[in-house]
Design a protein around this motif. Sequence first.
Motif, PDB file in Angstrom:
ATOM      1  N   LYS A  39      15.223 -22.803   9.505  1.00 20.79           N
ATOM      2  CA  LYS A  39      16.373 -23.119  10.265  1.00 20.79           C
ATOM      3  C   LYS A  39      16.507 -24.605  10.426  1.00 20.79           C
ATOM      4  O   LYS A  39      15.172 -25.203  10.422  1.00 20.79           O
ATOM      5  CB  LYS A  39      16.167 -22.381  11.643  1.00 20.79           C
ATOM      6  CG  LYS A  39      16.729 -20.950  11.951  1.00 20.79           C
ATOM      7  CD  LYS A  39      18.059 -20.932  11.937  1.00 20.79           C
ATOM      8  CE  LYS A  39      18.558 -19.434  11.950  1.00 20.79           C
ATOM      9  NZ  LYS A  39      19.887 -19.216  11.818  1.00 20.79           N
ATOM     10  N   GLU A  93      26.502 -16.710   4.101  1.00 19.19           N
ATOM     11  CA  GLU A  93      25.547 -15.666   4.175  1.00 19.19           C
ATOM     12  C   GLU A  93      26.091 -14.379   3.558  1.00 19.19           C
ATOM     13  O   GLU A  93      27.109 -13.812   3.904  1.00 19.19           O
ATOM     14  CB  GLU A  93      24.702 -15.182   5.365  1.00 19.19           C
ATOM     15  CG  GLU A  93      24.099 -16.669   6.054  1.00 19.19           C
ATOM     16  CD  GLU A  93      23.665 -16.130   7.408  1.00 19.19           C
ATOM     17  OE1 GLU A  93      22.829 -15.134   7.532  1.00 19.19           O
ATOM     18  OE2 GLU A  93      23.866 -16.895   8.281  1.00 19.19           O
ATOM     19  N   THR A 125      17.221 -15.044   7.927  1.00 12.21           N
ATOM     20  CA  THR A 125      16.599 -15.300   9.148  1.00 12.21           C
ATOM     21  C   THR A 125      17.181 -14.543  10.377  1.00 12.21           C
ATOM     22  O   THR A 125      16.762 -14.809  11.587  1.00 12.21           O
ATOM     23  CB  THR A 125      16.764 -17.029   9.392  1.00 12.21           C
ATOM     24  OG1 THR A 125      18.113 -17.185   9.543  1.00 12.21           O
ATOM     25  CG2 THR A 125      15.933 -17.577   8.407  1.00 12.21           C
ATOM     26  N   ASP A 127      20.289 -13.854  11.303  1.00  9.53           N
ATOM     27  CA  ASP A 127      21.589 -14.137  11.885  1.00  9.53           C
ATOM     28  C   ASP A 127      22.660 -13.051  11.934  1.00  9.53           C
ATOM     29  O   ASP A 127      23.307 -12.581  12.999  1.00  9.53           O
ATOM     30  CB  ASP A 127      22.317 -15.520  10.944  1.00  9.53           C
ATOM     31  CG  ASP A 127      21.637 -16.537  11.105  1.00  9.53           C
ATOM     32  OD1 ASP A 127      20.632 -16.679  12.031  1.00  9.53           O
ATOM     33  OD2 ASP A 127      22.025 -17.505  10.112  1.00  9.53           O
ATOM     34  N   LEU A 204      30.900 -18.002  15.677  1.00 11.25           N
ATOM     35  CA  LEU A 204      29.638 -18.572  15.489  1.00 11.25           C
ATOM     36  C   LEU A 204      30.172 -19.578  14.208  1.00 11.25           C
ATOM     37  O   LEU A 204      29.130 -20.753  14.206  1.00 11.25           O
ATOM     38  CB  LEU A 204      28.799 -17.541  14.843  1.00 11.25           C
ATOM     39  CG  LEU A 204      27.284 -18.164  14.268  1.00 11.25           C
ATOM     40  CD1 LEU A 204      26.485 -18.149  15.650  1.00 11.25           C
ATOM     41  CD2 LEU A 204      26.590 -17.476  13.448  1.00 11.25           C
ATOM     42  N   THR A 205      30.530 -19.333  13.401  1.00  9.88           N
ATOM     43  CA  THR A 205      30.955 -20.144  12.120  1.00  9.88           C
ATOM     44  C   THR A 205      31.982 -21.103  12.421  1.00  9.88           C
ATOM     45  O   THR A 205      32.039 -22.090  11.685  1.00  9.88           O
ATOM     46  CB  THR A 205      31.816 -19.212  10.909  1.00  9.88           C
ATOM     47  OG1 THR A 205      32.710 -18.637  11.334  1.00  9.88           O
ATOM     48  CG2 THR A 205      30.804 -18.408  10.486  1.00  9.88           C
ATOM     49  N   LEU A 246      22.401 -15.476  20.741  1.00 10.21           N
ATOM     50  CA  LEU A 246      23.006 -16.274  19.556  1.00 10.21           C
ATOM     51  C   LEU A 246      22.590 -17.689  19.248  1.00 10.21           C
ATOM     52  O   LEU A 246      23.037 -18.492  18.350  1.00 10.21           O
ATOM     53  CB  LEU A 246      24.733 -16.235  19.475  1.00 10.21           C
ATOM     54  CG  LEU A 246      25.390 -14.988  19.375  1.00 10.21           C
ATOM     55  CD1 LEU A 246      26.893 -15.043  19.390  1.00 10.21           C
ATOM     56  CD2 LEU A 246      24.773 -14.065  17.803  1.00 10.21           C
ATOM     57  N   ASP A 248      19.762 -19.225  18.628  1.00 13.09           N
ATOM     58  CA  ASP A 248      19.099 -19.386  17.355  1.00 13.09           C
ATOM     59  C   ASP A 248      20.029 -19.127  16.013  1.00 13.09           C
ATOM     60  O   ASP A 248      20.031 -19.925  15.046  1.00 13.09           O
ATOM     61  CB  ASP A 248      17.632 -18.513  17.129  1.00 13.09           C
ATOM     62  CG  ASP A 248      16.941 -19.042  18.395  1.00 13.09           C
ATOM     63  OD1 ASP A 248      16.739 -20.143  18.802  1.00 13.09           O
ATOM     64  OD2 ASP A 248      15.957 -18.303  18.548  1.00 13.09           O
ATOM     65  N   ALA A 249      20.997 -18.137  16.327  1.00 13.48           N
ATOM     66  CA  ALA A 249      21.726 -17.861  15.043  1.00 13.48           C
ATOM     67  C   ALA A 249      22.658 -19.181  14.779  1.00 13.48           C
ATOM     68  O   ALA A 249      23.029 -19.178  13.604  1.00 13.48           O
ATOM     69  CB  ALA A 249      22.418 -16.644  15.059  1.00 13.48           C
ATOM     70  N   ASN A 253      20.698 -22.515   7.839  1.00 17.23           N
ATOM     71  CA  ASN A 253      19.561 -21.991   7.373  1.00 17.23           C
ATOM     72  C   ASN A 253      19.335 -22.616   6.006  1.00 17.23           C
ATOM     73  O   ASN A 253      20.511 -23.112   5.302  1.00 17.23           O
ATOM     74  CB  ASN A 253      19.542 -20.449   6.940  1.00 17.23           C
ATOM     75  CG  ASN A 253      20.024 -19.669   8.092  1.00 17.23           C
ATOM     76  OD1 ASN A 253      19.168 -19.445   9.005  1.00 17.23           O
ATOM     77  ND2 ASN A 253      21.273 -18.804   8.180  1.00 17.23           N
ATOM     78  N   HIS A 266      24.957 -20.311   5.869  1.00 15.31           N
ATOM     79  CA  HIS A 266      25.260 -19.875   7.398  1.00 15.31           C
ATOM     80  C   HIS A 266      26.668 -19.460   7.598  1.00 15.31           C
ATOM     81  O   HIS A 266      27.617 -20.028   7.498  1.00 15.31           O
ATOM     82  CB  HIS A 266      25.174 -21.287   8.225  1.00 15.31           C
ATOM     83  CG  HIS A 266      24.900 -21.136   9.673  1.00 15.31           C
ATOM     84  ND1 HIS A 266      25.627 -21.984  10.682  1.00 15.31           N
ATOM     85  CD2 HIS A 266      24.372 -20.091  10.234  1.00 15.31           C
ATOM     86  CE1 HIS A 266      25.013 -21.472  11.709  1.00 15.31           C
ATOM     87  NE2 HIS A 266      24.319 -20.484  11.638  1.00 15.31           N
ATOM     88  N   SER A 279      29.800 -21.998   7.862  1.00 11.19           N
ATOM     89  CA  SER A 279      29.928 -22.577   9.280  1.00 11.19           C
ATOM     90  C   SER A 279      30.264 -24.038   9.292  1.00 11.19           C
ATOM     91  O   SER A 279      29.947 -24.946   8.534  1.00 11.19           O
ATOM     92  CB  SER A 279      28.747 -22.304  10.112  1.00 11.19           C
ATOM     93  OG  SER A 279      27.558 -23.206   9.849  1.00 11.19           O
TER      94      SER A 279
END
Length: 553
Positions: A39, A93, A125, A127, A204-205, A246, A248-249, A253, A266, A279
Amino acid sequence: MKSDLEIAQTTEAWPIEHIAQKAGLTAAEIIPYGRHKAKVDFDPDQHSQENGQLILVTSINPTPAGEGKSTVAVGLADALNLTGAKTMLALREPSLGPVMGMKGGATGGGYAQVVPMEEINLHLTGDFHALTVAQNTLVALVDNSIYQGNPLQIDPSQVLLKRALDVNDRQLRDIVTGVGGHPNGVLRESGFEITAASELMAILTLATDLTDLQERIDRIVVGYTYDQQPVTVAQLQVGGAITALLKDALQPNLVQTLGHTPTLIHGGPFANIAQGTNSIQATRTALKLADYVVTEAGFGADLGGEKFLDVKTPLLGQHPNVIVIVATVRALKMHGGVAKNNLTAENIPALTAGLANLEQHIFSMKRYGVPVVVAVNQFATDTDAELKVVTDFVAVQQLKVAVADVWGHGGQGATDLARIVLQAATEPAEFQPLYLPTATPVEKLTQIVQVIYGGSGVTLTAKAKRQLQTFQELGWAQLPIIVAKTQYSLSDDPKKLAAPTDFKIHVREFVPKLGAGFLVALTGKILTMPGLPKHPAAEQIKVDSTGKITGLF
């Protein structure tokens, strides 16, 4: 001939600490997840260095013959590094849905791959798992609020959110929950969508930092009250809990290509049912660390390319310096009417007919005012005559073109492509968005259909018209449009290949995604939960007694 997985498994990867150092990251800015992935804890806003140049890789409409857009993106990044230009790669991803379904993995191919291939395609990881849990937690909290006296007066028949699963599972498209009486909840119809299509994936992105992430989550419209008023996550008071899942996500990566190019992977929204780009966090990080950043957008330029330019670019604050359109002789012959099992034979007439698809994508991408080049992703069965037909056609369009054999030679097979990309990056770009925010949703859709797809206009169902009237009253009409449509055609009919004309896109309904910041227009028969094929790719995946995986791709 070695498979993609065999090539990946027999190539020695560098320790992730070495890749981080090559990228310009300190030891404190990475969190290792094993030997070859990490990460990245990096805040682009805290670094004053000038951004690098952005290269967007897109393609013609995909076919079962394959276009190799991700493969070309990987090969181009490796080729740029071979020239001495400090380059990073930023990709999406992979989702387990396609990995286990029909499409297979999404880490490139041959000697133009991102590794560790198995780990990236299966779990990376975590996500996708975090997103799946967060989406399902949110829907559970909505259902619980309804069950526990329904203080927000949510109409159970108007809950917008669906549960998510990162698997193609048609059985879950339409379900009934709360069966069994009051102890089991409130009876209502619902369904599942694939995690890549969830609003949390889009958020997230597109989030720029942790604060923006929570603010976007709070804006999610979970449904409507009995008197047709929208209900948001903020009203449920659970935005903090979902953000915690979320946290850590949100961090990109770090992995590497076979050529040891630092790569940020990511986010994974599909371009046919979502925005189809990696992202904001990953792209902004790469732009601060490298002189050149190669990124890709899902499926063809009509889907991922348009959405990158009209949805992601304004948030990123930087437009691409070069757009690369990937095409293959095989795919163009399919657009010209050749069946998949006949693609190895030379067929100039079919190839010439299929060039109409490439021509439309060239036209639409040039519209944005950014230099455009074409990459012909070479297959072993391509003849010199066929390759000349394509390169001559592109030359007539007054664009630079290069044939690249990245599958067989990695970065060494894309040196000509790297040269014309570097040249194009020095040319002036006057980016022009396709539409203004003040345009109405129908005006935005019409622009997309006429300019990007080459169609004549758009038609709306009675339901879609009512929804737009409601959105206008609620102040949502200024949001960008994400068109959910088939990736196989410029139209909403997957059987209409090449470049159909005089067609209309049929919008059956809209889905407001205020957290993500756009309205989704569902067209044709597009579904947000795909199904598995008769013979899914999962049938070929095996694990031996040592834990070695085979058959992944």
